[in-house]
Design a protein around this motif. Structure first.
Motif, short mmCIF file in Angstrom:
data_model
loop_
_atom_site.label_atom_id
_atom_site.label_comp_id
_atom_site.label_asym_id
_atom_site.label_seq_id
_atom_site.Cartn_x
_atom_site.Cartn_y
_atom_site.Cartn_z
N ALA A 1 54.07 59.57 54.73
CA ALA A 1 53.37 60.87 54.52
C ALA A 1 53.59 61.16 53.01
CB ALA A 1 54.14 61.75 55.39
N ARG A 2 52.71 61.98 52.63
CA ARG A 2 52.92 62.50 51.32
C ARG A 2 52.75 63.93 51.38
NH1 ARG A 2 54.64 57.97 50.62
NH2 ARG A 2 54.13 56.52 49.37
N THR A 3 53.13 64.72 50.30
CA THR A 3 53.00 66.17 50.16
C THR A 3 52.09 66.56 49.05
OG1 THR A 3 55.07 66.62 51.62
CG2 THR A 3 54.07 68.51 50.31
N ALA A 4 51.25 67.15 49.44
CA ALA A 4 50.23 67.60 48.01
C ALA A 4 50.75 68.78 47.39
CB ALA A 4 48.85 68.15 48.61
N THR A 5 50.89 68.57 46.11
CA THR A 5 51.63 69.55 45.33
C THR A 5 50.52 70.78 44.74
OG1 THR A 5 51.07 68.26 43.20
CG2 THR A 5 53.38 68.17 44.39
N ARG A 6 49.24 70.32 44.74
CA ARG A 6 48.11 71.34 44.33
C ARG A 6 46.78 71.20 45.36
NH1 ARG A 6 43.99 68.43 41.83
NH2 ARG A 6 44.53 66.29 41.00
N ASP A 7 45.93 71.97 45.27
CA ASP A 7 44.85 71.94 46.16
C ASP A 7 43.94 70.62 45.54
OD1 ASP A 7 45.84 74.15 47.19
OD2 ASP A 7 43.91 75.48 46.70
#
Length: 435
Positions: A324-330
């Protein structure tokens, strides 16, 4: 917030998160194929798991893996797991931090970190996992493979079934990483027991009389922690040329690693070093039994086919299912807007069966070349031990091929899968000589 669109209602029966399904049916290949075709970036919202974006196409998995500024490891989720597992993991982390005086918010190990911190920690031992260094181990790996194969044959000759995992697949990776870490041979059985318990949540093999699964697991975790604490102290007093000594005496930006960082790093190397390769080996052996024409071809010329066979085994079995990765921006991908803070799940088995990249992706082809699979990941978090795993797998499969051992085997019972959504591994798989 619901990201579901009416155009994707026909995908509501997709199930790529149920551990019970993996145990009973194996990987959900058809569901991944539907997602690749109809919804390559799909907001996956189901009971029992926190929502995430499921990314299933090869090009997108690689692109997200490369963009480590937009999609980070250091968010709240690194591995997709059932909600109750996430809760238990958080509670266990808090208990451990309280017990040992650690920081509960600190990453478990370098895999949970992003650059530049990830790179700094990775470089401490990176040279010991290069292809050039692994080549210096090749002769020893070949000798170990011969010895392990001989023991396996002797056990089979008794006429009883032998567990392919513990009776064969676990031995070379365990011996190799323990030697590299400077762990004495008398400790190897304990290392196997402790690391096995980290992954196999259902196994009661290591329980003491009258002990519950919960109590057994807590005891084994305490034992492994105590062992690593003693290892750190021993290597501080008497350093050697091994990886444990390198870590204990390493400095990052002029400061030594903290006790918490050392525990995380040592546990990562010991556990990952002896668990992941055995998964590729054992599952690869079972797959070859399902493809007799490929097995026969391998036996005709194992020396020249081992390298391509190993790459195809990693692609075809894809033991690591997802990160899993977490988005830092739209960011917008395929018309879908992933919002800052959203979880993105990248599915390696699906990427490794992408029809636009691999011809006949659902067929095992031991001569496949080129084979640009992502079985070891991609980008800055590419598997540190990929070279070592390749050399170990080549040694074992080459020896199996020379002995034509697989052609004499048959499955002697149902395999038991691990209860895990991150690593697709077989916990037990009985085999015997064919009648």
């Amino acid at each position: 917030m619901s990201h579901a669109l009416a155009s994707e209602r026909h995908l509501e029966d997709i199930n790529i998160h149920s551990i019970e399904r993996y145990q009973s049916e194996g990987y959900p290949w058809e569901d991944w194929a539907r997602l690749r075709r109809d919804a390559p970036v799909y907001w996956y919202e189901r009971p029992g798991i926190e929502p995430f974006w499921a990314v299933t196409r090869y090009a997108d998995v690689k692109a997200i893996s490369l963009d480590d500024k937009t999609f980070i490891n250091g968010g709240p989720r690194l591995r997709l797991a059932p909600s109750d597992y996430d809760r238990r993991a958080r509670a266990a982390r808090e208990r451990k931090a309280e017990l040992y005086g650690w920081d509960a918010s600190a990453p478990d190990d370098m895999v949970y970190m992003d650059n530049p911190d990830h790179r700094k920690l990775r470089l401490v031992v990176a040279r010991s996992f290069t292809s050039a260094f692994c080549r210096t181990l090749a002769s020893e790996l070949d000798s170990l493979a011969v010895s392990i194969a001989e023991d396996f044959e002797r056990a089979l000759e008794n006429g009883e079934s032998v567990d392919l995992v513990h009776g064969f697949g676990a031995k070379l990776p365990l011996a190799t990483i323990c030697q590299m870490m400077g762990l004495p041979i008398e400790d190897w059985a304990d290392i196997h027991r402790w690391t096995d318990a980290l992954f196999d949540l259902e196994n009661m093999q290591w329980a003491e009389p009258g002990e519950s699964r919960h109590d057994m697991r807590r005891r084994l975790h305490r034992e492994f922690h105590g062992y690593i604490a003693n290892l750190i102290e021993t290597k501080r007093r008497c350093p050697g040329e091994d990886l444990s000594s390198k870590l204990v005496h390493a400095e990052i930006d002029g400061s030594p690693l903290s006790e918490q960082e050392l525990h995380g790093y040592l546990r990562l190397l010991i556990a990952a070093g002896n668990e992941t390769t055995r998964n590729s080996l054992t599952r690869g052996m079972l797959e070859l039994l399902e493809w007799p024409e490929q097995l026969a071809r391998f036996h005709e010329d194992p020396d020249s086919l081992t390298e391509t066979l190993v790459e195809e085994i990693v692609r075809y079995t894809s033991p690591v299912m997802q990160f899993a990765r977490t988005a830092t921006r739209d960011v917008e991908i395929h018309g879908k807007t992933i919002r800052a803070g959203d979880t993105v799940g990248i599915w390696y088995p699906s990427a490794n069966r992408d029809e636009t990249v691999f011809e006949r992706p659902n067929q095992l082809d031991i001569t496949r070349d080129p084979n640009p699979h992502v079985g070891f990941g991609h980008g800055v978090h590419f598997c540190l031990g990929a070279n070592l795993a390749r050399f170990e797998l080549r040694a074992m499969f080459r020896e199996l091929g020379r002995r034509r051992l697989l052609s004499r085997l048959e499955v002697a019972g149902a395999a038991r899968w691990l209860t895990d959504l991150h690593v697709g591994a077989i916990a037990e798989a009985p085999v015997r000589y064919a009648a």
